[in-house]
Design an enzyme around this catalytic site. Structure first.
Site, PDB file in Angstrom:
ATOM      1  N   SER A 176       0.844  -1.205   0.000  1.00  0.00           N
ATOM      2  CA  SER A 176       0.000   0.000   0.000  1.00  0.00           C
ATOM      3  C   SER A 176       0.874   1.246   0.000  1.00  0.00           C
ATOM      4  O   SER A 176       1.707   1.432   0.898  1.00  0.00           O
ATOM      5  CB  SER A 176      -0.890   0.013   1.248  1.00  0.00           C
ATOM      6  OG  SER A 176      -1.437   1.314   1.406  1.00  0.00           O
ATOM      7  N   HIS A 195      -1.036  -1.425  -4.293  1.00  0.00           N
ATOM      8  CA  HIS A 195      -2.323  -1.150  -3.642  1.00  0.00           C
ATOM      9  C   HIS A 195      -2.475   0.360  -3.431  1.00  0.00           C
ATOM     10  O   HIS A 195      -1.642   0.995  -2.778  1.00  0.00           O
ATOM     11  CB  HIS A 195      -2.363  -1.879  -2.299  1.00  0.00           C
ATOM     12  CG  HIS A 195      -3.686  -1.857  -1.605  1.00  0.00           C
ATOM     13  ND1 HIS A 195      -4.720  -2.721  -1.914  1.00  0.00           N
ATOM     14  CD2 HIS A 195      -4.158  -1.065  -0.611  1.00  0.00           C
ATOM     15  CE1 HIS A 195      -5.754  -2.482  -1.130  1.00  0.00           C
ATOM     16  NE2 HIS A 195      -5.455  -1.467  -0.333  1.00  0.00           N
ATOM     17  N   ASP A 207      -4.823   3.230  -1.941  1.00  0.00           N
ATOM     18  CA  ASP A 207      -5.941   3.495  -1.034  1.00  0.00           C
ATOM     19  C   ASP A 207      -6.545   4.858  -1.329  1.00  0.00           C
ATOM     20  O   ASP A 207      -5.903   5.892  -1.114  1.00  0.00           O
ATOM     21  CB  ASP A 207      -5.450   3.442   0.422  1.00  0.00           C
ATOM     22  CG  ASP A 207      -5.210   2.014   0.888  1.00  0.00           C
ATOM     23  OD1 ASP A 207      -6.125   1.194   0.750  1.00  0.00           O
ATOM     24  OD2 ASP A 207      -4.094   1.728   1.373  1.00  0.00           O
ATOM     25  N   MET A 217      -9.378   7.505  -0.418  1.00  0.00           N
ATOM     26  CA  MET A 217     -10.267   7.849   0.706  1.00  0.00           C
ATOM     27  C   MET A 217     -10.865   9.232   0.497  1.00  0.00           C
ATOM     28  O   MET A 217     -10.182  10.131  -0.003  1.00  0.00           O
ATOM     29  CB  MET A 217      -9.477   7.842   2.006  1.00  0.00           C
ATOM     30  CG  MET A 217      -8.749   6.535   2.262  1.00  0.00           C
ATOM     31  SD  MET A 217      -7.945   6.539   3.873  1.00  0.00           S
ATOM     32  CE  MET A 217      -7.078   4.971   3.815  1.00  0.00           C
ATOM     33  N   HIS A 267      -8.244   0.462  -4.184  1.00  0.00           N
ATOM     34  CA  HIS A 267      -9.198   0.209  -3.112  1.00  0.00           C
ATOM     35  C   HIS A 267      -9.971   1.496  -2.852  1.00  0.00           C
ATOM     36  O   HIS A 267      -9.438   2.442  -2.263  1.00  0.00           O
ATOM     37  CB  HIS A 267      -8.403  -0.245  -1.863  1.00  0.00           C
ATOM     38  CG  HIS A 267      -9.228  -0.493  -0.656  1.00  0.00           C
ATOM     39  ND1 HIS A 267      -8.668  -0.647   0.597  1.00  0.00           N
ATOM     40  CD2 HIS A 267     -10.569  -0.629  -0.479  1.00  0.00           C
ATOM     41  CE1 HIS A 267      -9.622  -0.864   1.480  1.00  0.00           C
ATOM     42  NE2 HIS A 267     -10.789  -0.838   0.863  1.00  0.00           N
ATOM     43  N   MET A 269     -12.419   3.698  -1.069  1.00  0.00           N
ATOM     44  CA  MET A 269     -13.152   3.923   0.183  1.00  0.00           C
ATOM     45  C   MET A 269     -13.855   5.257   0.041  1.00  0.00           C
ATOM     46  O   MET A 269     -13.524   6.248   0.719  1.00  0.00           O
ATOM     47  CB  MET A 269     -12.161   3.912   1.366  1.00  0.00           C
ATOM     48  CG  MET A 269     -11.614   2.522   1.655  1.00  0.00           C
ATOM     49  SD  MET A 269     -10.094   2.535   2.651  1.00  0.00           S
ATOM     50  CE  MET A 269      -8.890   2.700   1.343  1.00  0.00           C
ATOM     51  N   MET A 286     -11.069  -6.731   5.196  1.00  0.00           N
ATOM     52  CA  MET A 286     -10.391  -5.721   6.015  1.00  0.00           C
ATOM     53  C   MET A 286     -10.100  -6.291   7.398  1.00  0.00           C
ATOM     54  O   MET A 286     -11.006  -6.786   8.083  1.00  0.00           O
ATOM     55  CB  MET A 286     -11.263  -4.461   6.163  1.00  0.00           C
ATOM     56  CG  MET A 286     -11.494  -3.673   4.885  1.00  0.00           C
ATOM     57  SD  MET A 286      -9.986  -3.213   4.007  1.00  0.00           S
ATOM     58  CE  MET A 286      -9.109  -2.248   5.268  1.00  0.00           C
ATOM     59  N   GLY A 289      -9.288   3.489   6.881  1.00  0.00           N
ATOM     60  CA  GLY A 289      -9.119   4.920   7.117  1.00  0.00           C
ATOM     61  C   GLY A 289      -7.672   5.302   7.321  1.00  0.00           C
ATOM     62  O   GLY A 289      -7.254   6.361   6.870  1.00  0.00           O
ATOM     63  N   GLY A 337      -3.352   3.900   7.843  1.00  0.00           N
ATOM     64  CA  GLY A 337      -2.314   2.883   7.920  1.00  0.00           C
ATOM     65  C   GLY A 337      -1.845   2.760   9.357  1.00  0.00           C
ATOM     66  O   GLY A 337      -2.195   3.581  10.213  1.00  0.00           O
ATOM     67  N   GLY A 338      -1.065   1.717   9.617  1.00  0.00           N
ATOM     68  CA  GLY A 338      -0.434   1.583  10.926  1.00  0.00           C
ATOM     69  C   GLY A 338      -1.334   1.152  12.061  1.00  0.00           C
ATOM     70  O   GLY A 338      -0.956   1.283  13.227  1.00  0.00           O
ATOM     71  N   ASP A 342      -6.213  -6.976   4.217  1.00  0.00           N
ATOM     72  CA  ASP A 342      -5.696  -5.601   4.272  1.00  0.00           C
ATOM     73  C   ASP A 342      -5.823  -5.004   5.671  1.00  0.00           C
ATOM     74  O   ASP A 342      -6.939  -4.859   6.183  1.00  0.00           O
ATOM     75  CB  ASP A 342      -6.516  -4.764   3.268  1.00  0.00           C
ATOM     76  CG  ASP A 342      -6.039  -3.326   3.140  1.00  0.00           C
ATOM     77  OD1 ASP A 342      -5.003  -2.973   3.715  1.00  0.00           O
ATOM     78  OD2 ASP A 342      -6.731  -2.555   2.437  1.00  0.00           O
ATOM     79  N   GLY A 362      -2.797  -3.897   9.014  1.00  0.00           N
ATOM     80  CA  GLY A 362      -2.044  -4.350  10.183  1.00  0.00           C
ATOM     81  C   GLY A 362      -1.272  -5.637   9.979  1.00  0.00           C
ATOM     82  O   GLY A 362      -0.887  -6.291  10.955  1.00  0.00           O
ATOM     83  N   GLY A 401       1.333  -1.813   4.185  1.00  0.00           N
ATOM     84  CA  GLY A 401       1.949  -0.504   4.032  1.00  0.00           C
ATOM     85  C   GLY A 401       3.084  -0.345   5.018  1.00  0.00           C
ATOM     86  O   GLY A 401       4.261  -0.312   4.660  1.00  0.00           O
TER      87      GLY A 401
END
Ligand code: DX5
Ligand code: ZN
Length: 219
Positions: free
Chosen positions: A9, A34, A36, A38, A67, A69, A138, A143, A145-146, A176, A178, A198
């Site tokens: 990501s 990937h 993301d 948003m 992806h 969102m 998911m 929303g 990363g991390g 996707d 963590g 990511g």
């Protein structure tokens, strides 16, 4: 044994040099990229849109795993297809008519992904499982990363994989959120075909992308 695919990501990349970051991912052995997307509405964060995806397209031949969102998603699908997405993944909550959005993605000759949030049950999408190329499970609330991997989604991956085998469905299972060197083996054992990551890919081992991709793939 099947080869696990890795979809890094770019949410964790340096946004001031995304082109270079994508080249590094390709050289490091990524299978796809990937992206993301948003909207600050469907999820509480804002990232990038079609013009940036379009400008990144020239940096790699790897598929763009986009992806979305964003809500309502339907009217924007074509923009992402035109910008260079290869896989377009949408959330069922973000469209009034999931089958119609799937048909639209198909008519644009793109691969179709549908994503399930941690609290969205497989039942919600059971009527479309034969029509899609990818189910994105998911393992965090989308929303940011991390975030911390939610181990309770492992059962959902296993259930989905059983459904896939029993019915000879063709979709890949992508997971996707963590994913790290400790939990990736459990995700793979549960039935994942593709891992998104990511933070682990960009930050572990002083940012040694090649090593991090290889370690995730074989763990
Ligand atoms: C979360 C995104 C993910 C996520 C992956 O909303 O969809 O792609 O950022 O990043 P890590 O691996 O840091 O959880
Ligand atoms: Zn994602």
């Amino acid at each position: 044994m099947k080869k696990i695919q890795i979809s890094p990501s770019i949410l964790s990349a340096d946004f001031s040099k995304l082109g270079d970051e994508i080249v590094k991912l390709e050289n490091g052995g990524a299978d796809m990229i990937h992206v993301d997307v948003m909207d600050g509405h469907f999820v509480p964060n804002l990232t990038i849109g079609p013009p940036i995806i379009k400008s990144l397209r020239k940096y790699t031949k790897l598929p763009f795993d986009v992806h979305l969102m964003i809500s309502p998603v339907h009217k924007y699908i074509k923009n992402y297809a035109d910008a260079g997405a290869d896989i377009i993944t949408i959330h069922p909550e973000a469209t009034d008519d999931l089958s119609e959005s799937i048909e639209l993605i198909k008519s644009l000759n793109k691969k179709i992904g549908v994503s399930l949030n941690p609290d969205t049950p497989i039942d919600k999408i059971k009527n479309i499982l034969s029509k899609v190329d990818l189910i994105l499970i998911m393992s965090v609330y989308p929303g940011f990363g991390g975030q911390k991997f939610m181990p309770e989604v492992l059962d959902k991956i296993k259930t989905l994989n059983k459904l896939k085998i029993n019915n000879k469905f063709n979709f890949n299972i992508e997971v996707d959120g963590g994913i790290n060197f400790e939990n990736s083996k459990f995700v793979i054992d549960a039935g994942a075909d593709i891992l998104v990551s990511g933070t682990t890919i960009f930050k572990e081992n002083e940012g040694n992308i090649k090593k991090n991709i290889e370690t995730l793939r074989i763990s």
